[in-house]
Design an enzyme around this catalytic site. Structure first.
Site, short mmCIF file in Angstrom:
data_model
loop_
_atom_site.label_atom_id
_atom_site.label_comp_id
_atom_site.label_asym_id
_atom_site.label_seq_id
_atom_site.Cartn_x
_atom_site.Cartn_y
_atom_site.Cartn_z
N ASN A 170 -12.61 19.52 -4.07
CA ASN A 170 -11.76 18.56 -4.09
C ASN A 170 -11.90 17.74 -2.59
OD1 ASN A 170 -9.42 16.76 -3.96
ND2 ASN A 170 -8.09 18.39 -3.57
N LYS A 179 -10.51 15.31 -1.48
CA LYS A 179 -9.20 14.57 -1.00
C LYS A 179 -9.58 13.02 -0.57
CE LYS A 179 -7.65 19.09 0.25
NZ LYS A 179 -6.60 19.85 0.66
N HIS A 189 -2.01 18.00 -8.04
CA HIS A 189 -2.22 18.60 -6.94
C HIS A 189 -0.92 18.70 -5.91
CE1 HIS A 189 -3.87 19.58 -2.86
NE2 HIS A 189 -4.96 19.83 -3.46
N GLU A 208 -0.50 17.96 -3.02
CA GLU A 208 -0.11 16.92 -1.99
C GLU A 208 0.18 15.75 -2.71
OE1 GLU A 208 -4.32 17.10 -0.52
OE2 GLU A 208 -3.94 18.88 0.38
N GLU A 238 -2.91 27.12 -6.92
CA GLU A 238 -3.12 26.94 -5.33
C GLU A 238 -1.74 27.22 -4.83
OE1 GLU A 238 -6.68 24.32 -4.76
OE2 GLU A 238 -4.76 23.08 -5.10
N GLY A 265 -5.42 24.22 2.77
CA GLY A 265 -6.09 23.56 4.23
C GLY A 265 -5.31 24.26 5.79
N SER A 290 -7.96 27.33 0.85
CA SER A 290 -8.76 27.80 1.89
C SER A 290 -9.94 28.62 1.54
CB SER A 290 -7.80 28.56 2.90
OG SER A 290 -6.86 27.70 3.62
N GLY A 316 -11.24 22.69 -1.07
CA GLY A 316 -11.10 21.75 -0.41
C GLY A 316 -11.95 21.39 0.89
N GLY A 317 -11.54 21.73 1.89
CA GLY A 317 -12.16 21.70 3.19
C GLY A 317 -13.77 22.12 3.02
C1 PEP Z 1 -7.35 21.79 -2.08
O1 PEP Z 1 -7.13 20.83 -1.97
O2 PEP Z 1 -7.13 21.98 -3.42
C2 PEP Z 1 -7.60 22.95 -1.46
C3 PEP Z 1 -7.64 24.24 -2.13
O3 PEP Z 1 -7.86 22.81 -0.14
P1 PEP Z 1 -8.43 23.84 1.13
O4 PEP Z 1 -9.81 24.70 0.44
O5 PEP Z 1 -8.84 23.03 2.06
O6 PEP Z 1 -7.30 24.88 1.29
#
Ligand code: PEP
Length: 248
Positions: free
Chosen positions: A9, A11, A94, A96, A166, A172, A212, A233-234
């Site tokens: 993802n 973002k 999501h 966010e 999640e 994040g 994460s 994500g990251g």
């Molecule tokens: C996400 O955005 O779905 C996510 C899990 O981010 P991260 O891996 O950065 O925590």
């Protein structure tokens, strides 16, 4: 046997030209035919990323979608637009989007139904806050999110949905849920699917963990009985994503 699915993802990161460079960097690192690999990218990056992924194992996903076919919804993206651009997956619900853009379970349900109608696979996100975990209501809350999001979805369609668990406190933040915590909730989601639908649907549906995930934590997480991959994500913006896809 469920096939693992690892989705990135991105973002709100990467301009179209940066997106193409990232795909070129990651393409050889994620060339694993045993796992479904999906890059979920910002809307403006979809067309160049689809082009850059041609001939590879990478599928392209959107990060959001509206639930109407077309019309006066300024700034929104219709499902047919995604399909025409070559999108096969869409991240829906999501945390966010729920937190910053006011998306409700009812809206997410409409989006899930619309995505299925257009044969786009939803990656349906759910997850509790730290407060909810501490209050001991994690399972109730997630069951509610999943049940509402899948309302009026037929069993055959539900089997093809991807659910991403999640925990919000792990997104994040660098705090990954322990493998036990992640497995416990993913198993509960599968149980909930069995109750709403049947055992076959529960056995078929793929459930990812997200929060994460990195190259170090992925192997243990993805080895859990009810965890069928990850939403990342990251780490999906870095070389690490290659190691996550090749977690074995
Ligand atoms: C996400 O955005 O779905 C996510 C899990 O981010 P991260 O891996 O950065 O925590």
């Amino acid at each position: 046997m469920r096939r693992k699915i690892v989705a990135g993802n991105w973002k709100m990161n990467k301009t179209p030209s940066e997106a193409v460079k990232l795909v070129e960097m990651l393409k050889p690192l994620v060339a694993n035919e045993e796992v479904d690999v999906v890059f979920c990218v910002p809307a403006i990056d979809i067309i160049p990323v689809v082009e850059a992924c041609k001939g590879s194992n990478i599928k392209v996903g959107a990060e959001n979608m509206y639930y109407e076919e077309s019309g006066a919804y300024t700034g929104e993206i219709a499902p047919a637009m995604l399909v025409d651009a070559g999108v096969e997956y869409v991240v829906l619900g999501h945390s966010e989007r729920r937190e910053y853009f006011g998306e409700t379970d009812a809206m997410i349900n409409k989006k899930v139904l619309k995505a299925i109608e257009h044969k786009i696979t939803p990656i349906l996100c759910c997850g509790e806050t730290l407060e909810q975990r501490e209050q001991g209501v994690t399972m109730d809350f997630i069951r509610q999110q999943v049940k509402i999001a899948l309302q009026n979805v037929a069993a055959a369609d539900a089997a093809n949905v991807v659910i991403a668990y999640e925990p919000i406190w792990a997104i994040g933040t660098g705090k990954t849920a322990t493998t036990e915590q992640a497995q416990e909730v993913c198993a509960e989601i599968r149980k909930c699917i069995a109750e709403v639908y049947d055992d076959a649907t529960a056995a078929a549906i793929r459930i990812q963990y997200g929060g994460s995930v990195n190259a170090k934590t992925a192997p243990d997480l993805f080895a859990q009985a009810d965890i069928d991959g990850g939403l990342v994500g990251g780490a999906s913006l870095k070389e690490d994503f290659g190691a996550i896809v090749n977690y074995k």
